[in-house]
Design a protein around this motif. Sequence first.
Motif, PDB file in Angstrom:
ATOM      1  N   ALA A 223       0.829  -1.209   0.000  1.00  0.00           N
ATOM      2  CA  ALA A 223       0.000   0.000   0.000  1.00  0.00           C
ATOM      3  C   ALA A 223       0.864   1.261   0.000  1.00  0.00           C
ATOM      4  O   ALA A 223       0.603   2.205  -0.755  1.00  0.00           O
ATOM      5  N   PHE A 224       1.892   1.280   0.826  1.00  0.00           N
ATOM      6  CA  PHE A 224       2.778   2.450   0.860  1.00  0.00           C
ATOM      7  C   PHE A 224       3.514   2.606  -0.468  1.00  0.00           C
ATOM      8  O   PHE A 224       3.702   3.730  -0.950  1.00  0.00           O
ATOM      9  N   ALA A 225       3.930   1.501  -1.060  1.00  0.00           N
ATOM     10  CA  ALA A 225       4.663   1.571  -2.330  1.00  0.00           C
ATOM     11  C   ALA A 225       3.798   2.143  -3.446  1.00  0.00           C
ATOM     12  O   ALA A 225       4.319   2.757  -4.385  1.00  0.00           O
ATOM     13  N   HIS A 226       2.475   1.958  -3.343  1.00  0.00           N
ATOM     14  CA  HIS A 226       1.573   2.455  -4.381  1.00  0.00           C
ATOM     15  C   HIS A 226       0.815   3.691  -3.934  1.00  0.00           C
ATOM     16  O   HIS A 226      -0.200   4.068  -4.542  1.00  0.00           O
ATOM     17  N   GLY A 227       1.282   4.331  -2.866  1.00  0.00           N
ATOM     18  CA  GLY A 227       0.747   5.626  -2.479  1.00  0.00           C
ATOM     19  C   GLY A 227      -0.509   5.599  -1.640  1.00  0.00           C
ATOM     20  O   GLY A 227      -1.074   6.677  -1.351  1.00  0.00           O
ATOM     21  N   ASP A 228      -0.982   4.432  -1.216  1.00  0.00           N
ATOM     22  CA  ASP A 228      -2.190   4.354  -0.392  1.00  0.00           C
ATOM     23  C   ASP A 228      -1.778   4.320   1.080  1.00  0.00           C
ATOM     24  O   ASP A 228      -1.741   3.257   1.712  1.00  0.00           O
ATOM     25  N   GLN A 229      -1.469   5.486   1.632  1.00  0.00           N
ATOM     26  CA  GLN A 229      -0.952   5.536   2.997  1.00  0.00           C
ATOM     27  C   GLN A 229      -2.018   5.182   4.028  1.00  0.00           C
ATOM     28  O   GLN A 229      -1.700   4.594   5.073  1.00  0.00           O
ATOM     29  N   GLN A 230      -3.251   5.515   3.767  1.00  0.00           N
ATOM     30  CA  GLN A 230      -4.315   5.208   4.724  1.00  0.00           C
ATOM     31  C   GLN A 230      -4.472   3.697   4.892  1.00  0.00           C
ATOM     32  O   GLN A 230      -4.546   3.183   6.011  1.00  0.00           O
ATOM     33  N   PHE A 231      -4.510   2.974   3.791  1.00  0.00           N
ATOM     34  CA  PHE A 231      -4.640   1.521   3.863  1.00  0.00           C
ATOM     35  C   PHE A 231      -3.393   0.898   4.488  1.00  0.00           C
ATOM     36  O   PHE A 231      -3.493  -0.047   5.281  1.00  0.00           O
ATOM     37  N   GLY A 232      -2.228   1.430   4.143  1.00  0.00           N
ATOM     38  CA  GLY A 232      -1.000   0.911   4.728  1.00  0.00           C
ATOM     39  C   GLY A 232      -0.961   1.091   6.229  1.00  0.00           C
ATOM     40  O   GLY A 232      -0.559   0.182   6.969  1.00  0.00           O
ATOM     41  N   ARG A 233      -1.398   2.260   6.711  1.00  0.00           N
ATOM     42  CA  ARG A 233      -1.435   2.497   8.157  1.00  0.00           C
ATOM     43  C   ARG A 233      -2.423   1.547   8.830  1.00  0.00           C
ATOM     44  O   ARG A 233      -2.164   1.036   9.930  1.00  0.00           O
ATOM     45  N   THR A 234      -3.544   1.284   8.175  1.00  0.00           N
ATOM     46  CA  THR A 234      -4.526   0.347   8.736  1.00  0.00           C
ATOM     47  C   THR A 234      -3.936  -1.042   8.901  1.00  0.00           C
ATOM     48  O   THR A 234      -4.149  -1.709   9.923  1.00  0.00           O
ATOM     49  N   GLN A 235      -3.176  -1.489   7.902  1.00  0.00           N
ATOM     50  CA  GLN A 235      -2.572  -2.817   7.990  1.00  0.00           C
ATOM     51  C   GLN A 235      -1.505  -2.861   9.084  1.00  0.00           C
ATOM     52  O   GLN A 235      -1.361  -3.869   9.785  1.00  0.00           O
ATOM     53  N   LEU A 236      -0.760  -1.784   9.237  1.00  0.00           N
ATOM     54  CA  LEU A 236       0.233  -1.744  10.313  1.00  0.00           C
ATOM     55  C   LEU A 236      -0.443  -1.772  11.683  1.00  0.00           C
ATOM     56  O   LEU A 236       0.057  -2.398  12.622  1.00  0.00           O
ATOM     57  N   ASP A 237      -1.580  -1.087  11.796  1.00  0.00           N
ATOM     58  CA  ASP A 237      -2.329  -1.119  13.057  1.00  0.00           C
ATOM     59  C   ASP A 237      -2.793  -2.537  13.365  1.00  0.00           C
ATOM     60  O   ASP A 237      -2.734  -2.991  14.522  1.00  0.00           O
ATOM     61  N   CYS A 276       4.671   9.169  15.491  1.00  0.00           N
ATOM     62  CA  CYS A 276       3.669   8.867  16.514  1.00  0.00           C
ATOM     63  C   CYS A 276       3.338   7.381  16.527  1.00  0.00           C
ATOM     64  O   CYS A 276       3.121   6.790  17.598  1.00  0.00           O
ATOM     65  N   PHE A 277       3.288   6.780  15.351  1.00  0.00           N
ATOM     66  CA  PHE A 277       3.041   5.337  15.285  1.00  0.00           C
ATOM     67  C   PHE A 277       4.150   4.577  16.000  1.00  0.00           C
ATOM     68  O   PHE A 277       3.886   3.651  16.777  1.00  0.00           O
ATOM     69  N   VAL A 278       5.399   4.953  15.747  1.00  0.00           N
ATOM     70  CA  VAL A 278       6.529   4.292  16.396  1.00  0.00           C
ATOM     71  C   VAL A 278       6.468   4.474  17.906  1.00  0.00           C
ATOM     72  O   VAL A 278       6.690   3.541  18.684  1.00  0.00           O
ATOM     73  N   ARG A 279       6.131   5.691  18.342  1.00  0.00           N
ATOM     74  CA  ARG A 279       6.061   5.969  19.778  1.00  0.00           C
ATOM     75  C   ARG A 279       4.899   5.242  20.440  1.00  0.00           C
ATOM     76  O   ARG A 279       5.068   4.573  21.466  1.00  0.00           O
ATOM     77  N   ASP A 280       3.714   5.350  19.867  1.00  0.00           N
ATOM     78  CA  ASP A 280       2.517   4.792  20.497  1.00  0.00           C
ATOM     79  C   ASP A 280       2.570   3.273  20.599  1.00  0.00           C
ATOM     80  O   ASP A 280       1.978   2.691  21.522  1.00  0.00           O
ATOM     81  N   ASN A 281       3.261   2.630  19.680  1.00  0.00           N
ATOM     82  CA  ASN A 281       3.323   1.167  19.685  1.00  0.00           C
ATOM     83  C   ASN A 281       4.645   0.637  20.224  1.00  0.00           C
ATOM     84  O   ASN A 281       4.897  -0.568  20.138  1.00  0.00           O
ATOM     85  N   ALA A 282       5.475   1.538  20.772  1.00  0.00           N
ATOM     86  CA  ALA A 282       6.775   1.131  21.331  1.00  0.00           C
ATOM     87  C   ALA A 282       7.547   0.268  20.333  1.00  0.00           C
ATOM     88  O   ALA A 282       8.115  -0.760  20.677  1.00  0.00           O
ATOM     89  N   THR A 283       7.551   0.703  19.078  1.00  0.00           N
ATOM     90  CA  THR A 283       8.192  -0.054  18.008  1.00  0.00           C
ATOM     91  C   THR A 283       9.698   0.174  18.027  1.00  0.00           C
ATOM     92  O   THR A 283      10.164   1.315  18.072  1.00  0.00           O
ATOM     93  N   LEU A 284      10.449  -0.903  17.993  1.00  0.00           N
ATOM     94  CA  LEU A 284      11.904  -0.816  17.912  1.00  0.00           C
ATOM     95  C   LEU A 284      12.312  -0.830  16.445  1.00  0.00           C
ATOM     96  O   LEU A 284      12.112  -1.825  15.754  1.00  0.00           O
TER      97      LEU A 284
END
Length: 413
Positions: A223-237, A276-284
């Motif tokens: 999704a990120f590679a094809h410019g769909d950031q909203q869908f990509g963020r949903t999948q990461l969530d 914020c995504f990295v911070r909120d999810n304590a992502t390393l």
Amino acid sequence: MATLYCRSVFAFKVLQLRSSAFKHLMDRTNLGDRESGLRISRHCCHSGAKTKRWRDLKALGDKTRSKRPAYSWFSEICSTEKALSWAEWDELRNRVERDWSVPRGNFESQAMLACAELRNYPLGRSLMNWAQNNSRGPNLVTLAKYFRLCSDCPDECPEETVLEVYEQIRKRHSAFDVLTVTDIVHGLCRTSLWRESLPYVQSISVTCDRVPPVIYGDLAAAAFAHGDQQFGRTQLDHLVSHHSNCNVDGSLLKWLHSIRMGDESEQEQMVHRLLCFVRDNATLVSRTVAEEIKNWFEGRKDEEWIGTFTSNTPEGNCRNCGSRLEDIQLCDSDFEELKSNFIARVVEGSDIYLNTNPNEWAKFKRFVDRTAPYSVVIDGLNIAFSQNKITNSNLHLAEQIKVDFGDDRLLTT
């Protein structure tokens, strides 16, 4: 008002966080070492081992037959050979099926799995040509692994060829297991038809308890590679909510690349969302991701930034600028959930008599309910153990804490 400080529950939370972070770091370290090792192995074979041919591989098999499984031999071949002739594949299959008792029909899939993991496209292509020449033809597992291999080697295998393999899979088979769907989604997400993977994900979400985390990562990256950031963020969530320890570096790199390719006026807001995504999810994140973030800030034209790699003190302060890292804040519901899980799994456990008994435990809970809240809870036995002798040192410590906390309540166990 005095606050209740539950030392055991807090320690469990800290240990849980540290264990999660340590496991994530170990997974990343092992993956990095493995990838580095593969690159070194392939580099060495391409530069210095081209003279090794089939007779050397047969000698290797004779030497290690009693020590190593068949899959290990496949990996050796994948890292030292570019392609094999049909006769060589015939001989290899016969030797493996005879000497390692590999079931007939599993040779192609195991060999293709090794090719896919090492991304040896020339060898995998020769294996597929040999398998298609056989009367049995390649099975579904072999096709799925070959599809993954082709999609992971875009410099050697164009998208047209990748989609041709997908068409073979789609026309010849209609039902797929979870592992095969994982390979199909992985392959499609590296093509322009990445959205065709969604029905496959839907099919296994109905039959399985949870979708494998790698699928969410592949969908997010596509999704990120094809410019769909909203869908990509949903999948990461979805990924971090069900699999908190998963590696998301690939998806984050695609996200950063998508931000760079987007509208400059929106880049700052998008980077803020990523952080914020990295911070909120304590992502390393890996150093590679950190370098990309650093490069973005240093490359800004409207502001001057200087990025520095640093570490924090035990107190949580940055050694470079002195700023303090944000503390992990637990809301009341999170604390109650943590406390109940700790009590159920650690204190009570599967057999309450291992740590206490029902009457003693009920009596202690009534005592705490009647006398709480407390500002400090002291574990006297642990204090005595740390000083290597049984004394009334815990009482001395209690007196000191009483001085520090004034009239706040104190419980010594």
